[in-house]
Design an enzyme around this catalytic site. Structure first.
Site, PDB file in Angstrom:
ATOM      1  N   GLY A  10       0.807  -1.221   0.000  1.00  0.00           N
ATOM      2  CA  GLY A  10       0.000   0.000   0.000  1.00  0.00           C
ATOM      3  C   GLY A  10       0.834   1.262   0.000  1.00  0.00           C
ATOM      4  O   GLY A  10       1.982   1.277  -0.467  1.00  0.00           O
ATOM      5  N   ASP A  33       1.153  -8.917  -1.645  1.00  0.00           N
ATOM      6  CA  ASP A  33      -0.182  -8.437  -1.256  1.00  0.00           C
ATOM      7  C   ASP A  33      -1.214  -9.453  -1.716  1.00  0.00           C
ATOM      8  O   ASP A  33      -1.005 -10.155  -2.708  1.00  0.00           O
ATOM      9  CB  ASP A  33      -0.461  -7.071  -1.904  1.00  0.00           C
ATOM     10  CG  ASP A  33      -1.496  -6.263  -1.141  1.00  0.00           C
ATOM     11  OD1 ASP A  33      -1.134  -5.212  -0.589  1.00  0.00           O
ATOM     12  OD2 ASP A  33      -2.686  -6.685  -1.102  1.00  0.00           O
ATOM     13  N   THR A  88      -4.738  -1.418   9.420  1.00  0.00           N
ATOM     14  CA  THR A  88      -5.129  -1.553  10.833  1.00  0.00           C
ATOM     15  C   THR A  88      -6.299  -0.596  11.079  1.00  0.00           C
ATOM     16  O   THR A  88      -6.157   0.423  11.744  1.00  0.00           O
ATOM     17  CB  THR A  88      -3.952  -1.213  11.776  1.00  0.00           C
ATOM     18  OG1 THR A  88      -3.375   0.036  11.359  1.00  0.00           O
ATOM     19  CG2 THR A  88      -2.890  -2.280  11.756  1.00  0.00           C
ATOM     20  N   THR A  90     -10.085   1.178  12.028  1.00  0.00           N
ATOM     21  CA  THR A  90     -10.860   1.320  13.260  1.00  0.00           C
ATOM     22  C   THR A  90     -11.948   0.249  13.255  1.00  0.00           C
ATOM     23  O   THR A  90     -12.604   0.028  12.229  1.00  0.00           O
ATOM     24  CB  THR A  90     -11.496   2.729  13.308  1.00  0.00           C
ATOM     25  OG1 THR A  90     -10.463   3.695  13.182  1.00  0.00           O
ATOM     26  CG2 THR A  90     -12.251   2.950  14.610  1.00  0.00           C
ATOM     27  N   THR A 128       0.797   0.883  11.832  1.00  0.00           N
ATOM     28  CA  THR A 128       0.588   1.551  13.122  1.00  0.00           C
ATOM     29  C   THR A 128      -0.340   0.678  13.957  1.00  0.00           C
ATOM     30  O   THR A 128      -1.433   0.321  13.509  1.00  0.00           O
ATOM     31  CB  THR A 128      -0.058   2.929  12.891  1.00  0.00           C
ATOM     32  OG1 THR A 128       0.785   3.650  11.995  1.00  0.00           O
ATOM     33  CG2 THR A 128      -0.218   3.685  14.199  1.00  0.00           C
ATOM     34  N   GLU A 157       6.262   3.890  10.816  1.00  0.00           N
ATOM     35  CA  GLU A 157       6.626   4.752   9.680  1.00  0.00           C
ATOM     36  C   GLU A 157       6.078   6.153   9.902  1.00  0.00           C
ATOM     37  O   GLU A 157       4.947   6.320  10.326  1.00  0.00           O
ATOM     38  CB  GLU A 157       6.042   4.136   8.392  1.00  0.00           C
ATOM     39  CG  GLU A 157       6.419   4.885   7.141  1.00  0.00           C
ATOM     40  CD  GLU A 157       7.909   5.169   7.069  1.00  0.00           C
ATOM     41  OE1 GLU A 157       8.699   4.219   7.089  1.00  0.00           O
ATOM     42  OE2 GLU A 157       8.299   6.360   7.015  1.00  0.00           O
ATOM     43  N   CYS A 272      -4.609   8.457   8.723  1.00  0.00           N
ATOM     44  CA  CYS A 272      -3.955   8.150  10.011  1.00  0.00           C
ATOM     45  C   CYS A 272      -4.465   8.939  11.213  1.00  0.00           C
ATOM     46  O   CYS A 272      -4.724   8.346  12.265  1.00  0.00           O
ATOM     47  CB  CYS A 272      -2.460   8.397   9.877  1.00  0.00           C
ATOM     48  SG  CYS A 272      -1.703   7.302   8.684  1.00  0.00           S
TER      49      CYS A 272
END
Ligand SMILES: NC(=O)c1ccc[n+]([C@@H]2O[C@H](COP(=O)([O-])OP(=O)(O)OC[C@H]3O[C@@H](n4cnc5c(N)ncnc54)[C@H](O)[C@@H]3O)[C@@H](O)[C@H]2O)c1
Ligand SMILES: O=c1ccn([C@@H]2O[C@H](COP(=O)(O)OP(=O)(O)O[C@H]3O[C@H](CO)[C@@H](O)[C@H](O)[C@H]3O)[C@@H](O)[C@H]2O)c(=O)[nH]1
Length: 480
Positions: A10, A33, A88, A90, A128, A157, A272
């Site tokens: 990504g 991927d 990752t 929500t 993250t 990152e 993010c």
């Protein structure tokens, strides 16, 4: 030859690995991927993401020591170092819904690594993640192991989109967290050697695992907090006649505050900031720290307030209704120099205007019609899942048209909303723009890119975030 495999091709996995391959010609880097169209695009002339300088880097090393593949298991099995850079999102359901990070993709990657590995590996958290994730990942890896040693590192990152390649070439710092055991320290040393090819040693920071994981969430929370702080000031500027650009400059010259990240805007977007702050809030709540959680929650609340404040300004200025009126939306990406629309404030502003029955004509130089239609139809947080799990784009929305030229979007419009600070919006022929619009002609600048005085001379009614109000707007009912 050291072999690196990165799971997730990504916005982070692709550019980061391309730069590692460029700077470390003796290392073989394979990015894998589950999304075949994404991998095909990485192997084509049309890369799946728009990022200045990326094409050049990929062209220099693709096929030499940089490869993109869907053969996930093979390349993971062969690698010495496995980066995991998957989504990752929500969580949308269950415990912690609307706040906690959904680690489904991470967990399935970890299980797959455990299943296919036949040799020792360093597993690097690039995504993250919530603080303490490494502990859970370690359990998955070691529980399944067949005499194989896995050492987990956290290497968050910090690149920003639009400047990813420049950020990767010259990072403020690279952060590596690991266990304080001999194996942990050895793994830190190995990863440090990779970055040391081009990053000065004093910029490679080594910490324990939890500090590295938490530092990433903390950095994003601090950055977003600055934007919400200046945006909160922008509302007060409008109420008092102060100019937010002058206030930002005045406070930014204090070396303790610093000048960066003080641009008032319609609100921050991107994949993010909101996600990571919600995650931080959830972690605080889980650790019995409601006051700390509420402090950071406020950063998101002010951001939502800023977007709604903007919509209210548009509607109240235009005689309290935009029903049936054409509004040109200039820019849809969450910032300039990217085609990324994840959590872009344009989505909330467009939805707000559509709720008041406006007709929108949208132009962004890097975002496709399909993406815009999909974004306007999608539920909150659905965007942050691999492409094949996202809802299909709706066939049409009669209130929305997407065009490929700013002047086309503006023709016959009652108002213009500038949502992204693309350079071309600064240089439009605003006399021509004015002549082609309905009168009175309104401009609502959500990025403070236009020259307010010049546009007022032409005849526009101009609203610019945090700037002294147009006399027209002063007479309108308070909207805050
Ligand atoms: N975008 C940024 O600027 C940025 C910067 C720093 C950190 N991050 C973090 O990095 C992570 C990745 O972000 P991104 O923007 O690159 O996301 P992205 O959606 O662009 O890429 C993630 C990729 O992972 C793939 N994937 C998911 N599960 C997989 C699996 N089990 N096996 C193989 N591939 C799988 C998806 O198909 C997708 O292509 C997130 O945790 C994000 O918070 C993002
Ligand atoms: O003064 C400012 C600076 C930024 N923004 C907005 O804030 C959002 C985020 O911008 P930016 O931080 O430049 O882009 P991102 O790509 O989201 O990068 C952030 O998020 C990444 C993902 O975690 C981190 O790696 C980066 O360090 C962090 O800057 C965008 O909508 C910007 O328009 C403002 O409104 N005012």
């Amino acid at each position: 030859m050291v072999k690196i495999c990165c799971i997730g091709a990504g916005y982070v996995g692709g550019p980061t690995m391309a730069v590692i391959a460029l700077k470390c010609p003796e290392i073989e880097v394979v990015v894998v991927d589950i999304a075949a169209p994404r991998i095909n695009a990485w192997n084509s002339d049309h890369l799946p993401i728009y990022e200045p300088g990326l094409d050049d880097v990929v062209k220099q090393c693709r096929g030499k020591n940089l490869f993109f593949s869907t053969d996930v298991e093979k390349h993971v099995a062969e690698a010495d170092i496995v980066f995991v850079s998957v989504n990752t999102p929500t969580k949308t359901q269950g415990l912690g819904a609307g706040k906690a990070a959904d680690l489904t993709y991470w967990e399935s990657a970890a299980r797959m690594i455990a299943d296919v590995s036949k040799s020792d590996k360093i597993v690097v958290e690039k995504s993250t993640v919530p603080v303490k994730t490494a502990e859970a990942i370690e359990r998955i890896l070691t529980h399944n192991r067949k005499g194989i040693n896995f050492t987990i590192l956290s290497n968050p990152e910090f690149l920003a989109e639009g400047t990813a390649i420049a950020d990767l070439f010259k990072p403020d710092r690279v952060l590596i967290g690991g266990r304080e055991t001999p194996e942990g320290q050895k793994a830190i040393h190995s990863l440090k050697n990779v970055y040391a090819h081009w990053v000065p040693e004093d910029r490679i920071l080594c910490t324990n695992l939890w500090s590295a994981e938490l530092s990433k969430l903390a950095a994003n929370a601090f950055l977003a907090q600055r934007i919400s702080s200046v945006n909160a000031m922008s509302a007060l500027c409008e109420a008092t006649g102060a100019d937010v650009s002058q206030v930002s400059h005045s406070i930014g010259t204090d070396s303790r505050i610093g000048p960066k990240f003080l641009n008032a805007s319609v609100g921050f977007g991107g994949s993010c900031f909101q996600k990571d702050i919600l995650n931080l809030v959830y972690i605080c709540e889980c650790n019995g720290l409601p006051e700390v959680a509420n402090y950071w929650k406020q950063v998101i609340k002010v951001n939502d307030y800023q977007k709604m404040r903007f919509v209210n300004r548009v509607v109240s200025s235009m005689f309290n209704t935009v029903s049936g009126k054409k509004i040109a939306i200039l820019g849809f990406a969450f910032k300039k120099d990217t085609g990324d629309t994840r959590e872009t404030p344009a989505i909330d502003v467009c939805k707000g205007l559509l709720g008041d029955k406006a007709k929108l004509s949208i132009y962004d130089p890097q975002v496709t019609e399909d993406q815009i239609m999909r974004d306007l139809a999608m539920k909150k947080f659905d965007w942050d899942h691999p492409a094949h799990l996202q809802p299909l784009s709706p066939t049409s929305n009669k209130q929305v048209s997407v065009v490929w030229d700013a002047y086309e979007a503006i023709k016959d419009a009652h108002g213009i909303c500038i949502m992204t600070e693309w350079d071309e919006f600064k240089n439009l022929d605003y006399q021509k723009v004015y002549d082609s619009m309905q009168k009175p002609a309104f401009i609502f600048d959500g990025r403070n890119v236009v020259n307010v005085n010049k546009l007022r001379e032409i005849g526009f009614i101009v609203y610019s975030i945090g700037k002294p109000l147009d006399s027209w707007l002063k007479d309108m009912p308070a909207v805050a």
